[in-house]
Design a protein around this motif. Structure first.
Motif, PDB file in Angstrom:
ATOM      1  N   SER A 508       0.812  -1.222   0.000  1.00  0.00           N
ATOM      2  CA  SER A 508       0.000   0.000   0.000  1.00  0.00           C
ATOM      3  C   SER A 508       0.842   1.267   0.000  1.00  0.00           C
ATOM      4  O   SER A 508       0.289   2.370   0.018  1.00  0.00           O
ATOM      5  CB  SER A 508      -0.919   0.003   1.236  1.00  0.00           C
ATOM      6  N   ALA A 513      -4.432   4.494   2.265  1.00  0.00           N
ATOM      7  CA  ALA A 513      -5.604   3.723   2.694  1.00  0.00           C
ATOM      8  C   ALA A 513      -6.381   3.147   1.522  1.00  0.00           C
ATOM      9  O   ALA A 513      -6.935   2.050   1.617  1.00  0.00           O
ATOM     10  CB  ALA A 513      -6.508   4.608   3.552  1.00  0.00           C
ATOM     11  N   TRP A 514      -6.440   3.859   0.393  1.00  0.00           N
ATOM     12  CA  TRP A 514      -7.227   3.379  -0.750  1.00  0.00           C
ATOM     13  C   TRP A 514      -6.674   2.056  -1.281  1.00  0.00           C
ATOM     14  O   TRP A 514      -7.427   1.103  -1.497  1.00  0.00           O
ATOM     15  CB  TRP A 514      -7.228   4.436  -1.864  1.00  0.00           C
ATOM     16  N   LEU A 517      -7.295  -0.750   1.184  1.00  0.00           N
ATOM     17  CA  LEU A 517      -8.675  -1.237   1.149  1.00  0.00           C
ATOM     18  C   LEU A 517      -8.906  -2.151  -0.047  1.00  0.00           C
ATOM     19  O   LEU A 517      -9.547  -3.201   0.070  1.00  0.00           O
ATOM     20  CB  LEU A 517      -9.651  -0.060   1.111  1.00  0.00           C
ATOM     21  N   SER A 520      -7.195  -5.446   0.572  1.00  0.00           N
ATOM     22  CA  SER A 520      -7.935  -6.187   1.598  1.00  0.00           C
ATOM     23  C   SER A 520      -9.187  -6.833   1.020  1.00  0.00           C
ATOM     24  O   SER A 520      -9.511  -7.987   1.318  1.00  0.00           O
ATOM     25  CB  SER A 520      -8.330  -5.258   2.749  1.00  0.00           C
ATOM     26  N   ALA A 548      -5.038  -1.699   9.446  1.00  0.00           N
ATOM     27  CA  ALA A 548      -6.016  -0.704   8.975  1.00  0.00           C
ATOM     28  C   ALA A 548      -5.978   0.547   9.843  1.00  0.00           C
ATOM     29  O   ALA A 548      -6.089   1.668   9.338  1.00  0.00           O
ATOM     30  CB  ALA A 548      -7.416  -1.316   8.971  1.00  0.00           C
ATOM     31  N   ILE A 553      -8.037   4.048   9.241  1.00  0.00           N
ATOM     32  CA  ILE A 553      -9.349   3.486   8.909  1.00  0.00           C
ATOM     33  C   ILE A 553     -10.031   3.044  10.197  1.00  0.00           C
ATOM     34  O   ILE A 553      -9.445   2.316  11.002  1.00  0.00           O
ATOM     35  CB  ILE A 553      -9.212   2.281   7.953  1.00  0.00           C
ATOM     36  N   TYR A 558     -13.852  -0.837   8.773  1.00  0.00           N
ATOM     37  CA  TYR A 558     -13.030  -1.852   8.120  1.00  0.00           C
ATOM     38  C   TYR A 558     -13.607  -3.253   8.343  1.00  0.00           C
ATOM     39  O   TYR A 558     -13.577  -4.104   7.450  1.00  0.00           O
ATOM     40  CB  TYR A 558     -11.600  -1.773   8.657  1.00  0.00           C
ATOM     41  N   VAL A 561     -16.371  -3.858   5.869  1.00  0.00           N
ATOM     42  CA  VAL A 561     -15.799  -4.084   4.532  1.00  0.00           C
ATOM     43  C   VAL A 561     -15.283  -5.525   4.417  1.00  0.00           C
ATOM     44  O   VAL A 561     -15.513  -6.203   3.408  1.00  0.00           O
ATOM     45  CB  VAL A 561     -14.672  -3.064   4.251  1.00  0.00           C
ATOM     46  N   ALA A 612     -16.682   0.981   0.913  1.00  0.00           N
ATOM     47  CA  ALA A 612     -15.298   1.072   1.379  1.00  0.00           C
ATOM     48  C   ALA A 612     -14.773   2.495   1.325  1.00  0.00           C
ATOM     49  O   ALA A 612     -14.052   2.938   2.233  1.00  0.00           O
ATOM     50  CB  ALA A 612     -14.415   0.140   0.543  1.00  0.00           C
TER      51      ALA A 612
END
Length: 629
Positions: A508, A513-514, A517, A520, A548, A553, A558, A561, A612
């Motif tokens: 990542s 974070a994008w 996610l 994940s 996360a 997040i 999370y 998601v 998400a």
């Protein structure tokens, strides 16, 4: 949530020339089922009594927690043994079913030998564990071994049932399978002895053992256990008693009592006629319109997922009513089964879904917060599915509404009474009167009372069968949870959590974070298909949630998601175990549902991406209800 594939041949398939073995297994199964059902009933009484005592006298029954947990372990391993006898444990049989008859028989025999080895190892390790805890007592004076003996009993009973199924195989197949397993183990031993520097690590052997077991059709709980046992054997420095200790500790928690209670609630509603009445009222409310049965399927899954918590119970309760109705109206049942499976994905975040409870337990998250966080995402996905059904049904003819002898007034009254279960569940949480487990206990009492007093469709015989069925299903689920804990322990010993965290951060890097996610989501879709719901969450939830948080997040966001992504994998072809259950309920082939379900899964994937990347969809309700600041 857990789903099932085509069940393995039960011990009842024994050849007629072995009547003694058949008599023994029949008698043992009846005993195991009665004990598991009694343990579940006793657990219900203990929890209900503890809540009432606290409410009436303002004091707690301090012994109730320990007794309830001990009974839960009994339900888990005796119910799990009953599920073995009935061939209800879940597994992926694609490879086994695709090989010629001779190879299939050989794989069946080999799989049963592995299952037998796991059952015997469970009993033996539990005996060793009991020896180390012989003089220990719990904080309230109960012998610690009361929490261990159920493992011995369950493992021994499983071994008998598996051995009975193995006796139905050809002796030549058993001998060849045993020879193949011995050759595989011997090859690994020779490799380690001859080339110690290049020998596979215990973790590599765990992954290899699990992959071979799962791919050959061995039920997932036994495949997980086999992988953990291979790891312990390869490591050589860990006491085998640890296997039983981890299996026991994996379910030795008061929170997990919510699982059998919500399973019992959902099955009670099915038995006492509440589910049929609710679905008929929905059918009349939707009316004669294009896609009407599809809309009813979605709405029914919304309602039942908010009651039973078990996807297996939900799919069965809804599918056994709506799919036959589609057949009678001339609609494609494969389309109906695809929508049923997609609706089950949508319902993964509707409380009191068992996977929400499991994630809250293993990741130390607020279960009430997860319940609140899952409502709006489920509403978004339900709305998307309904819109999809309306658009796709634009050129189909409306289906006439089938009517029973029940009047509209009767349906309205009975449905209002039935929905009292939902009022108990959400009202209990909102008021803070009780925990998830305690609310589940009162939901069971309410469902049983309604069936016996209002609908008069629940007598003593039916209630007894209901407790047996619920204990078996709950035992199957809890045994998977226990097996998953043994794998999670093995991964922790090998420092996999730390390595995975570093790998996810490295992947990542730069995207933040994008990217995390997205990775994940893809990971949990794959793991949801390969591992099934509970194991995927138990293994990866605690690993990924701390990572996360380093990306900023919110844990509740999370968690939701992860659960939706896991649900997509669980019901995605060709490996998704949940899709097999839906096909079995609808009586259609897996191949026939692949194309119909693809469009619904794509729609749900789009909803997942939106959920998400717009955290407010999950966090608005928990924030307004005070679960987060």
């Amino acid at each position: 949530m857990l789903a099932e594939t085509r069940p393995a041949e039960p011990y009842a398939a024994l050849p007629a020339r072995r009547p003694f073995l058949r008599t023994v297994t029949d008698s043992l199964l009846r005993t195991v089922q009665v004990l598991a059902a009694l343990a579940l009933a006793a657990d219900l009484l203990v929890v209900a009594a503890a809540v009432l005592w606290r409410f009436l006298f303002g004091d707690s029954l301090e012994w109730a927690d320990e007794v309830a947990r001990m009974l839960l372990i009994l339900v888990a391993f005796l119910g799990g043994a009953a599920a073995v006898a009935h061939g209800q444990h879940v597994g992926i049989r694609i490879v086994r079913d695709s090989v010629p008859e001779g190879g299939r028989r050989l794989m069946e025999a080999g799989g049963l030998l592995v299952e037998l080895g796991v059952a015997l190892a469970l009993a033996a390790c539990a005996v060793s564990y009991a020896g180390t805890a012989a003089t220990q007592v719990t904080p309230f004076g109960l012998p610690q071994n009361l929490f261990i003996y159920p493992l011995v009993m369950g493992g021994a009973c499983m071994a008998v049932f598996i051995g009975a199924r193995l006796a139905a195989c050809r002796l030549a197949d058993i001998a060849l399978a045993a020879l193949a397993l011995a050759a595989l183990a011997g090859a690994v031993w020779l490799w380690s002895a001859a080339l110690p520097g290049l020998a596979p690590s215990p973790l590599a052997l765990l992954l290899l053992g699990f992959a071979l077991a799962l791919g050959s059709g061995i039920p997932i709980a036994f495949a997980l256990s086999a992988g953990a046992l291979v790891f312990l054997a390869a490591d050589g420095n860990i006491d085998p008693a640890v296997f039983a200790q981890q299996a026991s500790s994996g379910i030795d928690n008061f929170v997990l009592l919510a699982i059998p209670f919500f399973v019992l609630t959902g099955l009670a509603m099915e038995v006492n006629g509440m589910s049929v009445r609710l679905i008929e009222l929905l059918r009349r409310a939707v009316g004669e319109r294009r896609g009407g049965l599809g809309i009813v399927t979605i709405l029914a899954m919304v309602l039942f997922s908010g009651i039973s918590g078990s996807k297996l119970a939900d799919v069965t309760a809804v599918g056994t009513v709506t799919i036959p109705a589609m057949r009678r109206s001339g609609q494609d049942p494969c389309e109906g089964v695809a929508l049923l499976a997609a609706s089950a994905v949508m319902a993964e975040t509707i409380p009191p879904c068992i996977n929400l409870i499991i994630l809250g337990y293993v990741a130390n998250l607020s279960i009430g917060g997860l319940f609140a966080a899952g409502i709006l995402p489920a509403a978004l996905m339900a709305a998307a599915l309904i819109l999809g059904v309306v658009v796709l049904s634009a050129r189909t003819r409306p289906v006439p509404v089938e009517r029973s002898a029940h009047s509209l007034r009767h349906l309205l009254w009975s449905s209002a009474v039935s929905l009292g279960v939902i009022v108990i569940i959400f009202g209990g949480y909102r008021s803070g009167f009780a925990t998830a487990t305690e609310i589940g206990a009162f939901a069971v009492v309410y469902a049983l009372a309604v069936g016996a007093l209002c609908f008069r469709e629940l007598d003593w015989r039916t209630a007894g069968a209901l407790f047996v069925r619920s204990a078996t299903l709950a035992g199957m689920i809890l045994f998977v949870v226990a097996a998953s804990q043994t794998i999670a322990f093995s991964l922790t010993i090998d420092q996999v959590p730390h390595a995975l965290a570093e790998a996810m951060i490295a992947v990542s890097h730069g995207g933040g974070a994008w990217i995390f996610l997205i990775v994940s989501i893809l990971l949990l879709i794959v793991m949801g298909a390969a591992l099934e719901g509970a194991p995927a969450l138990i293994i990866f939830g605690p690993l990924l949630l701390p990572v996360a948080q380093t990306f900023g997040i919110a844990p509740l966001h999370y968690g939701i998601v992860l659960i939706i992504a896991m649900g997509l994998g669980l019901f995605a072809p060709p490996l998704g175990l949940g899709l097999y259950t839906s096909c079995a309920v609808g009586g259609v082939s897996l191949e026939g549902t692949v194309r119909p379900i693809a469009k619904y899964l794509l729609l749900l994937f789009g909803c997942l991406v939106l959920i998400a990347f717009v955290p407010e969809i999950t966090m608005a309700l928990p924030r307004s209800l005070g679960f987060v600041k």
